[in-house]
Design a protein around this motif. Structure first.
Motif, PDB file in Angstrom:
ATOM      1  N   GLY A  22       0.814  -1.214   0.000  1.00 39.70           N
ATOM      2  CA  GLY A  22       0.000   0.000   0.000  1.00 39.70           C
ATOM      3  C   GLY A  22       0.844   1.257   0.000  1.00 39.70           C
ATOM      4  O   GLY A  22       0.595   2.199  -0.759  1.00 39.70           O
ATOM      5  N   VAL A  23       1.882   1.278   0.830  1.00 39.97           N
ATOM      6  CA  VAL A  23       2.762   2.449   0.918  1.00 39.97           C
ATOM      7  C   VAL A  23       3.478   2.693  -0.409  1.00 39.97           C
ATOM      8  O   VAL A  23       3.491   3.814  -0.944  1.00 39.97           O
ATOM      9  CB  VAL A  23       3.783   2.264   2.060  1.00 39.97           C
ATOM     10  N   ARG A  24       4.083   1.644  -0.967  1.00 38.14           N
ATOM     11  CA  ARG A  24       4.852   1.815  -2.201  1.00 38.14           C
ATOM     12  C   ARG A  24       3.961   2.193  -3.378  1.00 38.14           C
ATOM     13  O   ARG A  24       4.352   2.993  -4.236  1.00 38.14           O
ATOM     14  CB  ARG A  24       5.635   0.542  -2.532  1.00 38.14           C
ATOM     15  N   VAL A  55       0.499   3.006   6.167  1.00 35.57           N
ATOM     16  CA  VAL A  55      -0.194   3.828   5.164  1.00 35.57           C
ATOM     17  C   VAL A  55      -0.696   5.123   5.788  1.00 35.57           C
ATOM     18  O   VAL A  55      -0.580   6.196   5.198  1.00 35.57           O
ATOM     19  CB  VAL A  55      -1.352   3.031   4.535  1.00 35.57           C
ATOM     20  N   THR A  56      -1.240   5.034   6.997  1.00 34.16           N
ATOM     21  CA  THR A  56      -1.766   6.244   7.641  1.00 34.16           C
ATOM     22  C   THR A  56      -0.663   7.249   7.922  1.00 34.16           C
ATOM     23  O   THR A  56      -0.862   8.463   7.784  1.00 34.16           O
ATOM     24  CB  THR A  56      -2.513   5.889   8.943  1.00 34.16           C
ATOM     25  N   ALA A  57       0.535   6.759   8.298  1.00 31.91           N
ATOM     26  CA  ALA A  57       1.659   7.676   8.527  1.00 31.91           C
ATOM     27  C   ALA A  57       2.077   8.356   7.232  1.00 31.91           C
ATOM     28  O   ALA A  57       2.384   9.557   7.218  1.00 31.91           O
ATOM     29  CB  ALA A  57       2.832   6.918   9.136  1.00 31.91           C
ATOM     30  N   LEU A  58       2.093   7.613   6.131  1.00 31.29           N
ATOM     31  CA  LEU A  58       2.434   8.205   4.834  1.00 31.29           C
ATOM     32  C   LEU A  58       1.420   9.278   4.445  1.00 31.29           C
ATOM     33  O   LEU A  58       1.803  10.357   3.966  1.00 31.29           O
ATOM     34  CB  LEU A  58       2.474   7.118   3.755  1.00 31.29           C
ATOM     35  N   GLU A  61       2.021  12.383   6.326  1.00 29.52           N
ATOM     36  CA  GLU A  61       3.217  13.057   5.801  1.00 29.52           C
ATOM     37  C   GLU A  61       2.916  13.795   4.494  1.00 29.52           C
ATOM     38  O   GLU A  61       3.430  14.887   4.250  1.00 29.52           O
ATOM     39  CB  GLU A  61       4.296  11.997   5.569  1.00 29.52           C
ATOM     40  N   GLN A  62       2.060  13.201   3.654  1.00 30.31           N
ATOM     41  CA  GLN A  62       1.756  13.763   2.337  1.00 30.31           C
ATOM     42  C   GLN A  62       0.489  14.631   2.326  1.00 30.31           C
ATOM     43  O   GLN A  62       0.066  15.096   1.265  1.00 30.31           O
ATOM     44  CB  GLN A  62       1.587  12.622   1.323  1.00 30.31           C
ATOM     45  N   ASN A  63      -0.118  14.817   3.500  1.00 32.28           N
ATOM     46  CA  ASN A  63      -1.359  15.605   3.620  1.00 32.28           C
ATOM     47  C   ASN A  63      -2.486  15.054   2.742  1.00 32.28           C
ATOM     48  O   ASN A  63      -3.220  15.786   2.080  1.00 32.28           O
ATOM     49  CB  ASN A  63      -1.098  17.078   3.264  1.00 32.28           C
TER      50      ASN A  63
END
Length: 310
Positions: A22-24, A55-58, A61-63
């Protein structure tokens, strides 16, 4: 008087995502210029070992707006998607099936990234099943979402090898890169609406359900290769292949197939020449280099003492 050049409308997406894939894949969408209007993810389960990226942290970070509803079938989620009216819906290792009325909110299609070479290994935890079954190859498949899981037409696939000693964790690392490559290569065609699909022939595929920690119980009557495949499929950070012996529960942390000839010892754990062996039904054995008990490494001396007093 000069003509005004209109900027192309940005491609929008709602993304359902979790785990490293999900993150990538979210990062891949952003790199390809896709505007992510909303991400739907999961709350981490406190009973689960969280070894993967967030994913939630990303999104923080990316708003990017991110929500974690318990059930994607809730009416308010459909209302959110109707209001957004995204071009695409993507699912990257999201753990719930998405209802058709939700998928229909995507104007240009809904696509899922699955961790196998479809139509093989449809369903849950495909990497673990592939390793357990001794496969030598797996991969990532981008496909259209449909009513049945992992059943829609195939957009793109990227294969990776499964080496003889790879654990599921190691294969999952390869698969994360394969998923990123698969999506990266497919996105230009999806965005320009210039792509072809391949059939996803379920009649020649396979489907597997989820796995529980109890499924990691070792049957020492099986062949050494079968037991080794089980160890590889569920090795830490997964719950691990385990056995109950000498009044204790042991988990295999690290092991390899023993290259020596077969032994006459009965199936189960043994200490031979200061080496821990897991003897199997065919007489061959696993050389266990890390054995765990109550989360701690068991020494050869400790195992010998337990065997003596049992």
């Amino acid at each position: 008087m000069t003509a005004t050049t209109l900027k192309p409308h940005p491609v929008t997406a709602v993304v359902f995502a979790y785990h490293n894939v999900g993150v990538r894949c979210i990062k891949t969408l952003l790199a390809r210029g896709v505007q992510i209007a909303l991400v739907v993810s999961h709350e981490d389960n406190p009973a689960e070992t969280i070894w993967f990226e967030s994913v939630t942290a990303l999104c923080h970070e990316q708003n990017i707006p991110c929500i974690t509803p318990d059930d994607p079938k809730l009416p308010d989620l459909k209302e959110k998607l109707t209001a957004i009216a995204p071009d695409f819906i993507f699912s990257f290792y999201y753990r719930h099936m998405l209802p058709l009325d939700l998928l229909a909110q995507a104007k240009r299609g809904a696509y899922n990234l699955h961790g196998s070479l479809l139509p093989k290994y449809r369903g849950r935890v495909p990497v673990n099943w592939a390793v357990l079954n001794g496969e030598t190859e797996t991969g990532a498949t981008l496909h259209e979402m449909a009513l049945k899981p992992d059943a829609g037409a195939i957009i793109a696939q990227t294969a990776v090898p499964i080496l003889p000693d790879d654990t599921a964790y190691e294969v999952f690392g390869k698969l994360t890169v394969a998923a990123e490559q698969c999506l990266w290569n497919a996105l230009p065609g999806l965005i320009s609406n210039d792509f072809q699909t391949l059939p996803n022939d379920l009649s020649v595929g396979s489907y597997f359900g989820g796995r529980k920690p109890e499924d990691g119980r070792i049957d020492w009557q099986q062949t050494a290769q079968q037991v080794y495949n089980l160890y590889r499929a569920v090795a830490p950070p997964y719950p691990g292949a385990f056995t109950d012996q000498f009044g204790q529960r042991f988990i295999i942390g690290k092991a390899r197939l023993n290259t020596k000839e077969s032994t006459n010892l009965p199936p189960g754990l043994h200490v031979v020449d200061n080496v821990v062996l897991g003897v199997c039904g065919d007489g061959r054995a696993l050389h266990i280099t890390e054995l765990l008990m109550n989360g701690k490494i068991v020494t050869v001396a400790e195992l010998t003492a337990l065997a003596t007093t049992a």
